[in-house]
Structure formats: structure tokens, C-alpha cells
Design a protein around this motif. Structure first.
Motif, PDB file in Angstrom:
ATOM      1  N   GLY A  18       5.937   7.913 -29.611  1.00 25.02           N
ATOM      2  CA  GLY A  18       5.580   8.764 -28.628  1.00 25.02           C
ATOM      3  C   GLY A  18       5.258   9.060 -27.585  1.00 25.02           C
ATOM      4  O   GLY A  18       5.532   9.966 -26.317  1.00 25.02           O
ATOM      5  N   ALA A  19       4.677   7.900 -27.355  1.00 21.62           N
ATOM      6  CA  ALA A  19       4.117   7.265 -26.083  1.00 21.62           C
ATOM      7  C   ALA A  19       5.489   6.944 -24.961  1.00 21.62           C
ATOM      8  O   ALA A  19       5.790   6.866 -24.025  1.00 21.62           O
ATOM      9  N   LEU A  20       7.094   6.665 -25.565  1.00 24.22           N
ATOM     10  CA  LEU A  20       8.329   6.816 -24.819  1.00 24.22           C
ATOM     11  C   LEU A  20       8.688   8.270 -24.712  1.00 24.22           C
ATOM     12  O   LEU A  20       8.713   8.455 -23.913  1.00 24.22           O
ATOM     13  N   VAL A  21       8.281   8.610 -25.753  1.00 22.63           N
ATOM     14  CA  VAL A  21       9.162  10.323 -25.749  1.00 22.63           C
ATOM     15  C   VAL A  21       8.119  10.616 -24.405  1.00 22.63           C
ATOM     16  O   VAL A  21       8.221  10.901 -23.288  1.00 22.63           O
ATOM     17  N   GLN A  22       6.895  10.270 -24.383  1.00 25.10           N
ATOM     18  CA  GLN A  22       6.177  11.556 -23.362  1.00 25.10           C
ATOM     19  C   GLN A  22       6.294  10.534 -22.214  1.00 25.10           C
ATOM     20  O   GLN A  22       6.436  11.314 -20.600  1.00 25.10           O
ATOM     21  N   GLY A  23       6.548   9.326 -22.102  1.00 23.98           N
ATOM     22  CA  GLY A  23       6.089   8.403 -20.719  1.00 23.98           C
ATOM     23  C   GLY A  23       7.659   9.007 -20.004  1.00 23.98           C
ATOM     24  O   GLY A  23       7.571   9.032 -18.768  1.00 23.98           O
ATOM     25  N   ALA A  24       8.960   9.963 -20.786  1.00 24.78           N
ATOM     26  CA  ALA A  24       9.979   9.508 -19.976  1.00 24.78           C
ATOM     27  C   ALA A  24      10.273  11.246 -19.255  1.00 24.78           C
ATOM     28  O   ALA A  24      10.103  12.218 -18.481  1.00 24.78           O
ATOM     29  N   ALA A  25       9.329  12.406 -21.079  1.00 24.25           N
ATOM     30  CA  ALA A  25       9.487  13.565 -20.705  1.00 24.25           C
ATOM     31  C   ALA A  25       8.385  14.294 -20.428  1.00 24.25           C
ATOM     32  O   ALA A  25       8.129  15.214 -19.642  1.00 24.25           O
ATOM     33  N   GLY A  26       6.891  13.890 -20.569  1.00 25.40           N
ATOM     34  CA  GLY A  26       6.196  14.147 -19.747  1.00 25.40           C
ATOM     35  C   GLY A  26       5.519  14.736 -20.885  1.00 25.40           C
ATOM     36  O   GLY A  26       4.131  14.757 -20.691  1.00 25.40           O
ATOM     37  N   PHE A  27       5.621  14.984 -22.324  1.00 28.38           N
ATOM     38  CA  PHE A  27       4.783  15.412 -23.667  1.00 28.38           C
ATOM     39  C   PHE A  27       5.356  15.584 -24.437  1.00 28.38           C
ATOM     40  O   PHE A  27       6.435  14.525 -24.307  1.00 28.38           O
ATOM     41  N   ALA A  57      -2.108   9.993 -20.582  1.00 29.71           N
ATOM     42  CA  ALA A  57      -2.013  10.219 -18.996  1.00 29.71           C
ATOM     43  C   ALA A  57      -2.846   9.813 -17.894  1.00 29.71           C
ATOM     44  O   ALA A  57      -1.401  10.288 -17.035  1.00 29.71           O
ATOM     45  N   LEU A  58      -4.153   9.091 -17.863  1.00 31.90           N
ATOM     46  CA  LEU A  58      -3.828   7.723 -17.208  1.00 31.90           C
ATOM     47  C   LEU A  58      -2.913   7.227 -16.137  1.00 31.90           C
ATOM     48  O   LEU A  58      -3.386   6.878 -15.058  1.00 31.90           O
ATOM     49  N   LEU A  59      -1.888   6.058 -17.224  1.00 29.68           N
ATOM     50  CA  LEU A  59      -1.249   5.499 -16.710  1.00 29.68           C
ATOM     51  C   LEU A  59      -0.349   5.942 -16.218  1.00 29.68           C
ATOM     52  O   LEU A  59       0.165   5.776 -15.180  1.00 29.68           O
ATOM     53  N   ARG A 161       5.703  14.949 -15.185  1.00 26.84           N
ATOM     54  CA  ARG A 161       5.934  14.188 -15.939  1.00 26.84           C
ATOM     55  C   ARG A 161       3.805  13.992 -15.035  1.00 26.84           C
ATOM     56  O   ARG A 161       3.155  13.989 -15.762  1.00 26.84           O
ATOM     57  N   ALA A 162       4.173  14.430 -14.078  1.00 26.42           N
ATOM     58  CA  ALA A 162       3.103  13.552 -13.226  1.00 26.42           C
ATOM     59  C   ALA A 162       1.636  14.871 -13.707  1.00 26.42           C
ATOM     60  O   ALA A 162       0.675  14.634 -13.372  1.00 26.42           O
ATOM     61  N   THR A 163       2.476  16.024 -12.742  1.00 31.96           N
ATOM     62  CA  THR A 163       1.671  17.323 -13.103  1.00 31.96           C
ATOM     63  C   THR A 163       0.938  17.289 -14.620  1.00 31.96           C
ATOM     64  O   THR A 163      -0.161  18.166 -14.950  1.00 31.96           O
ATOM     65  N   LEU A 164       1.783  17.476 -16.082  1.00 32.68           N
ATOM     66  CA  LEU A 164       1.435  17.168 -16.705  1.00 32.68           C
ATOM     67  C   LEU A 164       0.025  15.890 -17.391  1.00 32.68           C
ATOM     68  O   LEU A 164      -0.626  16.466 -17.931  1.00 32.68           O
ATOM     69  N   ALA A 165      -0.067  14.649 -16.773  1.00 30.42           N
ATOM     70  CA  ALA A 165      -0.022  14.232 -16.868  1.00 30.42           C
ATOM     71  C   ALA A 165      -2.176  14.256 -16.899  1.00 30.42           C
ATOM     72  O   ALA A 165      -2.776  13.893 -17.316  1.00 30.42           O
ATOM     73  N   GLY A 166      -1.948  14.863 -15.243  1.00 31.59           N
ATOM     74  CA  GLY A 166      -3.092  15.533 -14.319  1.00 31.59           C
ATOM     75  C   GLY A 166      -3.626  16.325 -15.728  1.00 31.59           C
ATOM     76  O   GLY A 166      -5.006  16.200 -15.797  1.00 31.59           O
ATOM     77  N   TYR A 167      -3.251  17.553 -16.057  1.00 32.92           N
ATOM     78  CA  TYR A 167      -3.476  18.190 -16.771  1.00 32.92           C
ATOM     79  C   TYR A 167      -3.715  17.574 -17.813  1.00 32.92           C
ATOM     80  O   TYR A 167      -4.837  18.158 -18.979  1.00 32.92           O
ATOM     81  N   PHE A 168      -2.835  16.460 -18.601  1.00 33.66           N
ATOM     82  CA  PHE A 168      -3.671  16.245 -20.298  1.00 33.66           C
ATOM     83  C   PHE A 168      -4.912  15.342 -19.860  1.00 33.66           C
ATOM     84  O   PHE A 168      -5.744  15.356 -21.285  1.00 33.66           O
TER      85      PHE A 168
END
Length: 241
Positions: A18-27, A57-59, A161-168
Motif C-alpha cells: 500500500g505504501a508503494l502504491v501511494q508513494g507512486a500515485a499519491g493515494f 503522508a509526512l514523508l 502526490r504532494a497535494t494529496l500528502a498535505g491533505y492526508f
């Protein structure tokens, strides 16, 4: 759980994927991990998973912070707050199966329209509406990323990715705060989250080559595909209850 090494490794592998997927796609972390973690051990959701999502998300935010659309994050969060209240009210008063089906079908329709001709833009009204829908859906069904992600489907990969990370980050912290007020954050749950963190970090690190691959014009189909997959998972889960 910790006396069962096979289950522990299985849970860790699910989080890493899951972290691999979100790290690449944003979620996608919750999409991949939530249903399987609940089967492995119910204590792994929601608190441990939210801990993992927050740190991920912080990373991601640290890795690509210069690409974050903070204007969009702010407006989406403005919609998320009443959305959370709607989600809580929905869980308390409406059949969860029916609401989950409505959410799933709505996301599927939006994904289909995106494939055909619809090109949503992150305007202020759209961001507030997406945040509202995301807050309600995320609170009631654990899948809240697609509404906001679809608004950024035409943006560059780092922007998504960065925008979703801030939101998450903000959203997960709000959810953890709510769970803390409700007395749901316990010692075993925190311990389980700490055990899962190394697996999440491994998946996040491994996502770097994949995100570079997606950034070559492949971000949009992956975002739309993941949104549709989220809706299908939610729909199947709701209809099988």
C-alpha cells in the motif's frame, strides 16, 4: 498477533504494498491495506492504519513539499470538516451498506466520466465539494481519497502526490484527534502501529523508481484507475455484508 509471525509478516507486506502504491500515485494505501488488515487482526484498524497513513503522508510531503498546492489543500479541508460530521451522522442514523453503495457508485460514475470527456479542475467550489464528499465517505467507509484525487488527475505527478500528502496529513491527524477524544487510542493499537511503520517505510522508499515511471505521462490513468478500484472494492465489500 505478535505471537503469530506469519500473520505479522502478512500484515507488514500488505502495508508495504500500500505504501508503494501511494508513494507512486499519491493515494491507495488505505485502499490496499484496510480490508486485508481487518481480516488479519481487527486491532490493526483504524488507529494503527491511521498512524501509518500519517507518517507516510509526512514523508511524501517532505519529499515533494515544493509542489504542494496549499491553496487547494486549505479549501478541501474546509469542506472536509463538515463532511466528517456528515459521515458520523450517517453512520449513526443510516444503513452503512446503502451509504457505501451510494459512495461507490458516485466515484465510479466520476471515474467513467473522466475516461470519456469530463476534466474536473481544482476550483474553489470543486475543492470544497470534494472535501465534503471525502470527509463523509472517509469517515463512514474508510475510502476518502478519490474525490480530491480526481480533481488533480491532469496535474503533474509531483503536484498530485504532494497535494494529496498535505491533505492526508491534516485529515489523518483530525481523525486521530477524534478517536483520541472518543477514547479509541489504546496501548495495543499504538504498539501495532509502531510495528507496521518499518514496513511502510520500506514500501515508501521502494516507490521512488515507480513514481519516476508514472511521471512520464502515466499519472492520470493511474489516478483514475485507482479511484475506480477504490469504488469497486467498497461496492463489493458493501454488497457482501
Amino acid at each position: 498477533m505478535y505471537r503469530e509471525p506469519v500473520l505479522f509478516v502478512l500484515a507488514g507486506a500488505v502495508v508495504a504494498i500500500g505504501a508503494l502504491v501511494q508513494g507512486a500515485a499519491g493515494f491507495g494505501l488505505a485502499l490496499v491495506a484496510a480490508p486485508l488488515l481487518a481480516l488479519v487482526d481487527p486491532v490493526l484498524v483504524p488507529v494503527p492504519l491511521l498512524m501509518v497513513v500519517t507518517v507516510h503522508a509526512l514523508l511524501a510531503l517532505y519529499r515533494e513539499h515544493s509542489d504542494t498546492d496549499w491553496h487547494g489543500v486549505g479549501w478541501a479541508l474546509l469542506g472536509r470538516l463538515p463532511g466528517i460530521a456528515i459521515g458520523v451522522l450517517t453512520v449513526a442514523t443510516l444503513p452503512p451498506r446503502g451509504f457505501a453503495v451510494v459512495v461507490a457508485l458516485s466515484v465510479l460514475v466520476c471515474s467513467l466520466l473522466s475516461v470519456l470527456r469530463w476534466r474536473p479542475r481544482p476550483t474553489i467550489p470543486a475543492l470544497v465539494a470534494a472535501g465534503l464528499f471525502s470527509g463523509a465517505a472517509g469517515t463512514a467507509t474508510s475510502i476518502g481519497g478519490p474525490p480530491v484525487a480526481l480533481l488533480y488527475q491532469d496535474a503533474a505527478g509531483p503536484r498530485v502526490r504532494a497535494t494529496l500528502a498535505g491533505y492526508f496529513t491534516a485529515g489523518a491527524l483530525l481523525s486521530l484527534a477524534g478517536l483520541a477524544v472518543a477514547g479509541q487510542i489504546t496501548g495495543p493499537a499504538v504498539t501495532a502501529g509502531l510495528y507496521l511503520l518499518p514496513f511502510m517505510i520500506a514500501g515508501f522508499v521502494a516507490s521512488s523508481p515507480l513514481r519516476r515511471f508514472l511521471d512520464r505521462g502515466r499519472t492520470r490513468p493511474v489516478v483514475v484507475g485507482l479511484a475506480a478500484a477504490s469504488a469497486l472494492v467498497l461496492l463489493v465489500r458493501a454488497l457482501s455484508v
